[in-house]
Design an enzyme around this catalytic site. Structure first.
Site, PDB file in Angstrom:
ATOM      1  N   GLU A  36       0.833  -1.206   0.000  1.00 18.05           N
ATOM      2  CA  GLU A  36       0.000   0.000   0.000  1.00 18.05           C
ATOM      3  C   GLU A  36       0.868   1.258   0.000  1.00 18.05           C
ATOM      4  O   GLU A  36       0.504   2.288  -0.556  1.00 18.05           O
ATOM      5  CB  GLU A  36      -0.901   0.020   1.250  1.00 18.05           C
ATOM      6  CG  GLU A  36      -1.856  -1.151   1.366  1.00 18.05           C
ATOM      7  CD  GLU A  36      -2.379  -1.376   2.793  1.00 18.05           C
ATOM      8  OE1 GLU A  36      -3.363  -2.098   2.935  1.00 18.05           O
ATOM      9  OE2 GLU A  36      -1.791  -0.840   3.765  1.00 18.05           O
ATOM     10  N   LYS A 197     -14.112  -2.645   7.907  1.00 16.99           N
ATOM     11  CA  LYS A 197     -13.448  -3.333   9.023  1.00 16.99           C
ATOM     12  C   LYS A 197     -11.964  -3.424   8.693  1.00 16.99           C
ATOM     13  O   LYS A 197     -11.593  -3.831   7.585  1.00 16.99           O
ATOM     14  CB  LYS A 197     -14.094  -4.716   9.107  1.00 16.99           C
ATOM     15  CG  LYS A 197     -13.299  -5.838   9.709  1.00 16.99           C
ATOM     16  CD  LYS A 197     -14.098  -7.140   9.593  1.00 16.99           C
ATOM     17  CE  LYS A 197     -13.419  -8.255  10.365  1.00 16.99           C
ATOM     18  NZ  LYS A 197     -12.226  -8.790   9.709  1.00 16.99           N
ATOM     19  N   MET A 199      -7.627  -3.501  10.659  1.00 16.39           N
ATOM     20  CA  MET A 199      -6.857  -4.015  11.787  1.00 16.39           C
ATOM     21  C   MET A 199      -5.995  -2.935  12.451  1.00 16.39           C
ATOM     22  O   MET A 199      -5.126  -3.261  13.258  1.00 16.39           O
ATOM     23  CB  MET A 199      -5.971  -5.188  11.319  1.00 16.39           C
ATOM     24  CG  MET A 199      -6.787  -6.353  10.782  1.00 16.39           C
ATOM     25  SD  MET A 199      -5.787  -7.677  10.027  1.00 16.39           S
ATOM     26  CE  MET A 199      -4.828  -8.246  11.419  1.00 16.39           C
ATOM     27  N   GLU A 200      -6.198  -1.665  12.085  1.00 15.04           N
ATOM     28  CA  GLU A 200      -5.358  -0.595  12.653  1.00 15.04           C
ATOM     29  C   GLU A 200      -6.107   0.668  13.082  1.00 15.04           C
ATOM     30  O   GLU A 200      -5.705   1.332  14.056  1.00 15.04           O
ATOM     31  CB  GLU A 200      -4.276  -0.157  11.632  1.00 15.04           C
ATOM     32  CG  GLU A 200      -3.228  -1.205  11.297  1.00 15.04           C
ATOM     33  CD  GLU A 200      -3.653  -2.141  10.185  1.00 15.04           C
ATOM     34  OE1 GLU A 200      -4.620  -1.818   9.451  1.00 15.04           O
ATOM     35  OE2 GLU A 200      -3.032  -3.225  10.042  1.00 15.04           O
ATOM     36  N   ASP A 223     -12.133  -6.554   0.116  1.00 11.55           N
ATOM     37  CA  ASP A 223     -12.924  -7.788   0.225  1.00 11.55           C
ATOM     38  C   ASP A 223     -14.267  -7.475   0.866  1.00 11.55           C
ATOM     39  O   ASP A 223     -14.380  -6.553   1.660  1.00 11.55           O
ATOM     40  CB  ASP A 223     -12.163  -8.836   1.054  1.00 11.55           C
ATOM     41  CG  ASP A 223     -11.635  -8.253   2.364  1.00 11.55           C
ATOM     42  OD1 ASP A 223     -10.536  -7.677   2.345  1.00 11.55           O
ATOM     43  OD2 ASP A 223     -12.350  -8.331   3.380  1.00 11.55           O
TER      44      ASP A 223
HETATM   45  N1  SAH Z   1      -2.441 -11.980   3.926  1.00 10.00           N
HETATM   46  C1  SAH Z   1      -2.130 -10.584   4.004  1.00 10.00           C
HETATM   47  C2  SAH Z   1      -2.345 -10.157   5.415  1.00 10.00           C
HETATM   48  C3  SAH Z   1      -2.607  -8.726   5.575  1.00 10.00           C
HETATM   49  S1  SAH Z   1      -3.667  -8.439   6.904  1.00 10.00           S
HETATM   50  C4  SAH Z   1      -0.754 -10.350   3.428  1.00 10.00           C
HETATM   51  O1  SAH Z   1      -0.539 -10.777   2.330  1.00 10.00           O
HETATM   52  O2  SAH Z   1       0.125  -9.710   4.025  1.00 10.00           O
HETATM   53  C5  SAH Z   1      -4.817  -7.366   6.169  1.00 10.00           C
HETATM   54  C6  SAH Z   1      -4.484  -5.923   6.124  1.00 10.00           C
HETATM   55  O3  SAH Z   1      -5.463  -5.289   5.328  1.00 10.00           O
HETATM   56  C7  SAH Z   1      -4.536  -5.208   7.475  1.00 10.00           C
HETATM   57  O4  SAH Z   1      -3.614  -4.156   7.502  1.00 10.00           O
HETATM   58  C8  SAH Z   1      -5.983  -4.711   7.550  1.00 10.00           C
HETATM   59  O5  SAH Z   1      -6.099  -3.409   8.098  1.00 10.00           O
HETATM   60  C9  SAH Z   1      -6.484  -4.705   6.115  1.00 10.00           C
HETATM   61  N2  SAH Z   1      -7.704  -5.485   5.827  1.00 10.00           N
HETATM   62  C10 SAH Z   1      -8.143  -5.738   4.574  1.00 10.00           C
HETATM   63  N3  SAH Z   1      -9.274  -6.468   4.607  1.00 10.00           N
HETATM   64  C11 SAH Z   1      -9.580  -6.707   5.903  1.00 10.00           C
HETATM   65  C12 SAH Z   1     -10.627  -7.417   6.570  1.00 10.00           C
HETATM   66  N4  SAH Z   1     -11.582  -8.033   5.915  1.00 10.00           N
HETATM   67  N5  SAH Z   1     -10.590  -7.459   7.914  1.00 10.00           N
HETATM   68  C13 SAH Z   1      -9.619  -6.833   8.597  1.00 10.00           C
HETATM   69  N6  SAH Z   1      -8.615  -6.157   8.014  1.00 10.00           N
HETATM   70  C14 SAH Z   1      -8.580  -6.073   6.688  1.00 10.00           C
END
Ligand code: SAH
Length: 265
Positions: A36, A197, A199-200, A223
């Site tokens: 990103e 939704k 994660m930060e 997603d």
């Molecule tokens: N598998 C991924 C993991 C990233 S975690 C990788 O290839 O690295 C997902 C990241 O995108 C987090 O920073 C979060 O804020 C965001 N995100 C995107 N979709 C999300 C969802 N459905 N739920 C929570 N966080 C999501």
């Protein structure tokens, strides 16, 4: 005592009004994932900081430079030292937000990133949402008042003119430390009335609030959580394309912010 306190209030209000009239100068953009962050680093022609403002040994990365009349810093928590993946989630986000505010004294924080969206709330893949409110959905403390502390709802800086200029959706964000969604999380996310939704976000908002730095949140939907595709698969499938939409929106937001004070956003 009372008249003196009143005077202090007046002085403080005048100082706040003065700060609000000053154009935004230093911006910290907190971004959790390298995918990103990098397109924006090249868009703003930022360079990586080699004489780090952060403690020795941490993986946190700062890219900085001037763009228009703004001093821009993109902060990425970096890769986990042992596992080599992006340091996503609330713990890293809080730490880099705290350290960045201490070191850089920004006028404004922008937390930009991808998020899961809820089609029941009108979200589609590729939508960019400006967040009006944040809350947590995985901090369950079923004791009076602690329950509200756990949820930690807060309003973000209102930016009606920016939202109108960029023609973006506005919605609420719910934050937790898991990419998937347990049934308990789902109940809390519904109670938080969330369109997106991540994660930060709520963690960044907590720290920004603690240190009285205004913060805005720009989230692009990778997603659909209440759809039929598995989240991790859909996320990875859309990450690159949606990141382009996110970066375009962040660039436009920064262009809009340039030369303006907070009350004009
Ligand atoms: N598998 C991924 C993991 C990233 S975690 C990788 O290839 O690295 C997902 C990241 O995108 C987090 O920073 C979060 O804020 C965001 N995100 C995107 N979709 C999300 C969802 N459905 N739920 C929570 N966080 C999501």
């Amino acid at each position: 005592m009372a008249p003196q306190d009143d005077n202090l209030d007046v002085v403080e209000e005048a100082m706040v009004a003065e700060v609000e009239k000053k154009p935004v100068s230093t911006i910290v953009i907190i971004i959790a994932m390298q995918t990103e962050a990098l397109p924006l680093v090249s868009k703003f022609q930022l360079v990586e900081d080699h004489d780090s403002v952060f403690p020795k040994g941490v993986p946190w990365v700062r890219y900085h430079g001037t763009y228009k009349d703004l001093f821009i810093n993109i902060i990425w928590p970096g890769k986990d030292a042992i596992l080599g993946v992006d340091s996503v989630g609330t713990v890293s986000a809080s730490l880099v937000t705290y350290a960045s505010i201490q070191a850089l004294k920004p006028d404004l924080i922008i937390n930009a990133g991808t998020a899961g969206g809820f089609k029941a709330k009108g979200a589609n893949i590729g939508d960019v949402v400006v967040v009006s409110d944040v809350a947590f959905h995985d901090r369950r403390i079923p004791i009076p008042v602690f329950d509200q502390y756990g949820i930690g709802t807060r309003r973000t800086l209102l930016t009606p003119k920016l939202v109108k200029d960029l023609d973006l959706k506005v919605g609420k964000l719910s934050t937790g430390d898991s990419l998937d969604m347990s049934p308990q999380d789902e109940g809390a996310i519904n109670a938080n009335d969330a369109t997106v939704k991540d994660m930060e976000g709520a963690a960044v908002a907590y720290v920004a609030d603690l240190l009285s730095v205004p913060a805005i949140f720009i989230k692009a939907v990778t997603d659909i959580v209440d759809g039929d595709k598995p989240t991790a698969e859909e996320f990875l499938q859309n990450l690159v394309a949606v990141t382009a939409a996110l970066d375009q929106a962040v660039t436009k937001a920064v262009d809009f912010i340039s030369g303006k004070c907070l009350s004009e956003l």
